[in-house]
Design a protein around this motif. Structure first.
Motif, PDB file in Angstrom:
ATOM      1  N   ASN A 167      -2.866  10.229   4.018  1.00  0.00           N
ATOM      2  CA  ASN A 167      -2.182  10.417   2.733  1.00  0.00           C
ATOM      3  C   ASN A 167      -2.924   9.716   1.605  1.00  0.00           C
ATOM      4  OD1 ASN A 167       0.147  11.091   0.969  1.00  0.00           O
ATOM      5  ND2 ASN A 167       0.387   8.869   0.895  1.00  0.00           N
ATOM      6  N   SER A 168      -3.369   8.480   1.876  1.00  0.00           N
ATOM      7  CA  SER A 168      -3.967   7.698   0.785  1.00  0.00           C
ATOM      8  C   SER A 168      -5.020   6.723   1.300  1.00  0.00           C
ATOM      9  CB  SER A 168      -2.874   6.923   0.044  1.00  0.00           C
ATOM     10  OG  SER A 168      -2.269   5.992   0.939  1.00  0.00           O
ATOM     11  N   PHE A 220       1.909  15.588  -4.222  1.00  0.00           N
ATOM     12  CA  PHE A 220       2.050  15.117  -2.846  1.00  0.00           C
ATOM     13  C   PHE A 220       2.783  13.779  -2.788  1.00  0.00           C
ATOM     14  CE2 PHE A 220      -1.588  18.020  -2.468  1.00  0.00           C
ATOM     15  CZ  PHE A 220      -1.118  18.819  -1.443  1.00  0.00           C
ATOM     16  N   GLN A 221       3.668  13.660  -1.791  1.00  0.00           N
ATOM     17  CA  GLN A 221       4.463  12.444  -1.604  1.00  0.00           C
ATOM     18  C   GLN A 221       4.123  11.780  -0.266  1.00  0.00           C
ATOM     19  OE1 GLN A 221       6.382  11.187  -3.941  1.00  0.00           O
ATOM     20  NE2 GLN A 221       6.119  12.918  -5.343  1.00  0.00           N
ATOM     21  N   ARG A 223       3.587   9.124  -3.450  1.00  0.00           N
ATOM     22  CA  ARG A 223       2.501   8.888  -4.394  1.00  0.00           C
ATOM     23  C   ARG A 223       1.878   7.523  -4.137  1.00  0.00           C
ATOM     24  NH1 ARG A 223       0.207  12.780  -6.157  1.00  0.00           N
ATOM     25  NH2 ARG A 223      -0.578  11.718  -8.006  1.00  0.00           N
ATOM     26  N   ARG A 266      -5.066  19.045   2.930  1.00  0.00           N
ATOM     27  CA  ARG A 266      -4.280  18.161   2.064  1.00  0.00           C
ATOM     28  C   ARG A 266      -5.188  17.077   1.491  1.00  0.00           C
ATOM     29  NH1 ARG A 266      -0.489  13.692   1.833  1.00  0.00           N
ATOM     30  NH2 ARG A 266       1.610  14.410   1.354  1.00  0.00           N
ATOM     31  N   ILE A 268      -6.666  13.649  -0.065  1.00  0.00           N
ATOM     32  CA  ILE A 268      -6.359  12.226   0.069  1.00  0.00           C
ATOM     33  C   ILE A 268      -6.249  11.626  -1.333  1.00  0.00           C
ATOM     34  CG2 ILE A 268      -7.266  10.010   0.884  1.00  0.00           C
ATOM     35  CD1 ILE A 268      -8.767  11.622   3.089  1.00  0.00           C
ATOM     36  N   GLN A 269      -5.177  10.879  -1.582  1.00  0.00           N
ATOM     37  CA  GLN A 269      -5.062  10.135  -2.841  1.00  0.00           C
ATOM     38  C   GLN A 269      -5.914   8.868  -2.720  1.00  0.00           C
ATOM     39  OE1 GLN A 269      -0.778   9.861  -4.151  1.00  0.00           O
ATOM     40  NE2 GLN A 269      -0.478  10.753  -2.130  1.00  0.00           N
ATOM     41  N   GLY A 340      -1.340   7.230   6.679  1.00  0.00           N
ATOM     42  CA  GLY A 340      -1.003   8.638   6.861  1.00  0.00           C
ATOM     43  C   GLY A 340      -0.116   8.849   8.073  1.00  0.00           C
ATOM     44  N   TRP A 341      -0.253  10.023   8.674  1.00  0.00           N
ATOM     45  CA  TRP A 341       0.619  10.405   9.780  1.00  0.00           C
ATOM     46  C   TRP A 341      -0.209  10.813  10.998  1.00  0.00           C
ATOM     47  CZ3 TRP A 341       1.114  11.910   4.713  1.00  0.00           C
ATOM     48  CH2 TRP A 341       2.269  11.487   4.038  1.00  0.00           C
ATOM     49  N   GLN A 353       5.439  19.083   2.518  1.00  0.00           N
ATOM     50  CA  GLN A 353       5.602  17.629   2.425  1.00  0.00           C
ATOM     51  C   GLN A 353       6.103  17.076   3.755  1.00  0.00           C
ATOM     52  OE1 GLN A 353       4.518  16.135  -0.128  1.00  0.00           O
ATOM     53  NE2 GLN A 353       4.840  17.299  -1.993  1.00  0.00           N
ATOM     54  N   PRO A 358       4.586   7.414   5.727  1.00  0.00           N
ATOM     55  CA  PRO A 358       3.424   7.287   6.607  1.00  0.00           C
ATOM     56  C   PRO A 358       3.684   6.343   7.781  1.00  0.00           C
ATOM     57  CG  PRO A 358       2.716   7.206   4.326  1.00  0.00           C
ATOM     58  CD  PRO A 358       4.212   7.199   4.314  1.00  0.00           C
TER      59      PRO A 358
END
Length: 430
Positions: A167-168, A220-221, A223, A266, A268-269, A340-341, A353, A358
């Motif tokens: 995710n980030s 994307f959540q 944030r 997806r 990556i932030q 992330g997941w 979503q 995460p």
């Protein structure tokens, strides 16, 4: 025009400049077995540079072709580009000098790499030349130095190790030295100049991006939020971190946008920070940054910053640049904190979503020595070589790309790892 069979593999343009000299030095080993040359405006300066590097490297460079080309002469630029398969462009600031070289390379069917850390230049080149580069089968890749190979390919590396959906990522840059600071410069004037004009024209980025990306990314959540302007990085032995103003974030986000647009992945932030050992260092840097930001807004201020770099940086930037000794003893590490997941939680569509926060974390690291010039020039030459050897693993048939998008499926990370960079997992996912 030279016949195709006479084409050199690589030409280093701007070879007598500060970055150019170190690129020749690193290129002696990395370009072994290939046909390469040097280019610039003054044949005499180029001869002197080659002689200087020949002595330093204890290597006979008398057979290295010397080509003259002038940034003010489009014909000479095109003739230079026609003489090689990949052009390594060391002539910055790229805001002023980059576009004519990119244009010449595309027209000549020659690939182009540079070490720009200037988001406005890079994104404008993508906007204006991506389609033409694709049509001509030419790769144009910027940010192939310390800005931003470690950050962009480091993010690619983290994702490879994650085995799930990231995710980030938060990056923390640490620069240290094996010897006490000798009071000399850390930055060369060219880097200082690029930073001044980059900040002065930062307002150009928003309208550029509106043109470059016609549609916005989904929201994307969760944030990735900004941390406090000054915060302690507990996993860095309590070093203090502040937002990193370099081009790393803009480069990484362009690569992530590419993966989303072309692979429906997806994105990556990412947020970038730089870490300092003491709060005193943070305050000193903050003071310089505030003065710098205010002065960059006015023409007179910019002129003063350019005229007296040593004064406004307490000696950290100069026309002479850092000494060999200080460069050889400089070390860098970028830490990546990813969240992330697990792969079991994969989504059907990249725009879907996750229902839960995460569940998985990882910390990776990219490190090396002499970030400003040694590591930068190694990464630059290896970026050129990767196009020569692995263009079949690069996106499409050509185009203007950031390094993460360009080299994600190539062996560039492995090549960097054999040549002074270390990519490693510090804390595996849990």
């Amino acid at each position: 025009m030279a016949q195709n069979e006479e084409r050199l593999d690589v030409i280093i343009f701007g070879a007598s400049g500060f970055t150019g000299k170190y690129t020749i030095y690193e290129g002696i080993k990395l370009l072994e077995g290939l046909r390469w040359g040097v280019a610039g405006r003054s044949r005499e300066k180029l001869r002197q540079t080659v002689a200087e590097i020949e002595k330093k490297a204890d290597k006979d460079l008398s057979e290295v072709p010397i080509i003259t080309a002038d940034l003010k002469d489009d014909v000479s630029l095109k003739q230079m580009a026609e003489r090689c398969k990949v052009l390594i462009n060391c002539c910055g600031p790229y805001r002023f000098y980059g576009e004519p070289v990119v244009k010449a390379c595309i027209e000549a069917g020659t690939h182009h790499v540079d070490v720009s850390g200037e988001p406005q230049y890079m994104e404008r080149m993508q906007l204006e030349y991506h389609q033409r580069a694709q049509e001509r089968g030419v790769y144009v890749v910027s940010a192939c130095g310390f800005d931003s190979i470690p950050a962009d390919l480091g993010t690619v590396f983290l994702e490879r190790q994650f085995d799930g959906v990231v995710n980030s990522v938060e990056t923390y840059l640490q620069v240290t030295s094996k010897i006490p600071h000798d009071g000399g410069a850390v930055l060369h004037y060219g880097t200082w100049e690029s930073a001044i004009y980059g900040l002065a024209h930062a307002n150009e980025l928003r309208p550029l991006r509106t043109q470059l990306y016609k549609t916005r990314l989904p929201n994307f959540q969760p944030r990735l939020k900004d941390r406090m302007v000054v915060h302690k990085a507990s996993f860095l032995n309590g070093w203090w971190a502040v937002p990193f103003p370099g081009s790393d974030r803009s480069v990484v986000m362009r690569s992530q946008r590419h993966f989303y647009d072309t692979e429906k992945k997806r994105p990556i932030q990412m947020k970038a920070y730089v870490a300092f050992e003491s709060i005193v260092q943070v305050l000193a840097v903050a003071f310089v940054a505030i003065v710098f930001a205010i002065m960059c807004r006015f023409k007179f201020g910019r002129q003063m910053l350019l005229k007296f770099p040593k004064l406004f940086t307490f000696g950290y930037a100069s026309h002479e640049g850092p000494t060999e000794k200080s460069m050889e003893n400089a070390q860098f590490a970028i830490y990546f904190r990813g969240e992330g997941w697990d792969k079991e939680e994969k989504l059907l569509e990249p725009t879907d979503q996750f229902k839960s926060p995460p569940t998985k974390k990882i910390v990776t690291k990219v490190s090396g020595t002499n970030p400003g010039y040694g590591a930068t020039c190694v990464a630059l030459v290896l970026s050129a070589l990767t196009i020569l050897r692995e263009s079949d693993k690069m996106p499409g048939t050509g185009g203007v790309y950031p390094p993460g998008a360009a080299y994600a499926k190539t062996s560039l990370i492995e090549q960097l790892s054999k040549n002074g960079f270390t990519f490693e997992v510090i804390k595996p996912p849990k």
